[in-house]
Every structure is written in structure tokens, then in C-alpha cells.
Write a protein that holds these residues in place. Structure first.
Motif, short mmCIF file in Angstrom:
data_model
loop_
_atom_site.label_atom_id
_atom_site.label_comp_id
_atom_site.label_asym_id
_atom_site.label_seq_id
_atom_site.Cartn_x
_atom_site.Cartn_y
_atom_site.Cartn_z
N VAL A 67 0.84 -1.20 0.00
CA VAL A 67 0.00 0.00 0.00
C VAL A 67 0.87 1.24 0.00
CG1 VAL A 67 -1.93 -1.14 1.17
CG2 VAL A 67 -0.17 -0.01 2.52
N GLU A 68 0.26 2.36 -0.34
CA GLU A 68 0.96 3.64 -0.31
C GLU A 68 0.83 4.24 1.08
OE1 GLU A 68 0.71 7.91 -2.63
OE2 GLU A 68 0.03 6.10 -3.67
N ASN A 69 1.96 4.65 1.66
CA ASN A 69 1.91 5.27 2.99
C ASN A 69 1.66 6.78 2.86
OD1 ASN A 69 4.40 6.44 2.36
ND2 ASN A 69 5.56 5.19 3.79
N GLU A 70 1.67 7.47 3.99
CA GLU A 70 1.39 8.91 4.00
C GLU A 70 2.40 9.71 3.18
OE1 GLU A 70 2.01 7.20 7.07
OE2 GLU A 70 -0.10 6.60 7.07
N ALA A 71 3.63 9.19 3.07
CA ALA A 71 4.69 9.88 2.31
C ALA A 71 4.63 9.55 0.82
CB ALA A 71 6.05 9.52 2.88
N GLY A 72 3.68 8.72 0.41
CA GLY A 72 3.56 8.37 -0.99
C GLY A 72 4.45 7.21 -1.41
N GLU A 73 5.10 6.56 -0.45
CA GLU A 73 5.95 5.42 -0.74
C GLU A 73 5.13 4.14 -0.70
OE1 GLU A 73 10.02 6.86 1.50
OE2 GLU A 73 8.37 6.06 2.70
N MET A 74 5.53 3.16 -1.52
CA MET A 74 4.88 1.86 -1.49
C MET A 74 5.53 1.03 -0.39
SD MET A 74 2.54 2.28 -3.62
CE MET A 74 1.82 0.66 -3.72
N VAL A 75 4.73 0.56 0.54
CA VAL A 75 5.24 -0.23 1.67
C VAL A 75 4.46 -1.53 1.79
CG1 VAL A 75 6.07 1.77 2.99
CG2 VAL A 75 3.73 0.96 3.33
#
Length: 178
Positions: free
Chosen positions: A91-99
Motif C-alpha cells: 500500500v501507499e503510505n502517508e509519504a507516498g511510498e509503497m510499503v
């Protein structure tokens, strides 16, 4: 006669009439729900494969297929190749990274449908590998479903270099590029 003895026969009569009325409401041709088939008997996997790795972590992919009439939920997975396996989503986290993170509640495979397990999306995460996963070998997995039934499958190991996802919390999986 007290009030209780007069009220009781009326209450019984009202309940009896209600039950008869309710049973008469079902259409004659209404489908009768048959006994639910165990998930392990209606789920298969197509195009299964595992990413090769020398040590550390890897992941398994494929398409889970549910031929049953009910949604089924995969709640856990086991394999001799890894003592610690998790059902992951990306999923995409708050920073826009895929985690990557463990999916709460497991994988739901819709009735008569499929669920894709693929790099950068839902997958089976394998941690603390018991040994190298060499391209050309096979890994056996056992899925356990919410109804406690199981399904066993083998997947070939393949060489693959893909995206770098991070765990929710920011640290990258050491030795895991998938």
C-alpha cells in the motif's frame, strides 16, 4: 383465573400463527442453501512461483482461484522453506511510498473469482529462509483457511529482480527485491 393463565394461551396462539405466516412467505422455487464446501476443496492456484534468494527473505506469487459459491479467506500459510510466513499487501503510505505490511484478516478470494498474488501487490512473504531458494527447485506451501481447511501446492523457484518495497515503518527488506 389470574392474568398470567389467560395471557399464556393467547401468546402461544400468536407465536404459532406468526411461525405459520413466516414459513408460508418463502417462494416454492426458492433455492435451498446447501452445505458449505470446505475452502480447501474449492481453491487452487494458477501460475504459482517463488522468487529465488540466497538467504533472508523471498516471496511467493500466483493467482488464487475460488470455484466455490462462497467467499473464502486465507488466514495463514506454512512452508518448510521459511519458519515465518505472512500474507502481505503493498500500500501507499502517508509519504507516498509503497510499503509492505501484513494484511489484517487474511486474503479474501471472492466466490467464483480470483485473487492475484504479484510483485508490488498482495503476496506471500517468506522471512528467515531455512536455506537458499535456487531457480529450478520447488517450494511447497500449505494454505489454511478461515474454516480450518487446508490446501497444499508447490511452486517453482524463478530468478526475478523487481521493485524494492519497504515495510510499513520505513525499513527496506534486507535481501528482498520483489
Amino acid at each position: 383465573m389470574n392474568t398470567t393463565t389467560r395471557t399464556l394461551p393467547r401468546l402461544v396462539a400468536v407465536i404459532a400463527v406468526s411461525v405459520l405466516a413466516l414459513t408460508g412467505c418463502a417462494p416454492e422455487n426458492a433455492p435451498v442453501k446447501t452445505e458449505t464446501v470446505p475452502a480447501g476443496e474449492v481453491v487452487t492456484i494458477d501460475d504459482a512461483w517463488v522468487k529465488s534468494a540466497d538467504e533472508g527473505m523471498s516471496a511467493a506469487f500466483g493467482k488464487l482461484v475460488n470455484t466455490g459459491e462462497d467467499d473464502v479467506t486465507v488466514v495463514s500459510v506454512a512452508s518448510e522453506a521459511s519458519p515465518m510466513l505472512e500474507l502481505h499487501e503493498t500500500v501507499e503510505n502517508e509519504a507516498g511510498e509503497m510499503v509492505m505490511r501484513e494484511i489484517e484478516g487474511g486474503f479474501v478470494i471472492p466466490a467464483g473469482g480470483k485473487l492475484a498474488l504479484e510483485p508490488g501487490a498482495n503476496h506471500i512473504m517468506m522471512m528467515d529462509l531455512t536455506g537458499p531458494l535456487v531457480a529450478g527447485s520447488d517450494v511447497t506451501f500449505t494454505l489454511t483457511f478461515a474454516d480450518d481447511s487446508t490446501y497444499e501446492f508447490s511452486a517453482p523457484v524463478k530468478d526475478y529482480s523487481g521493485a524494492n518495497e519497504n515495510y510499513e515503518g520505513g525499513e527496506e527488506h534486507e535481501g528482498m527485491d520483489h
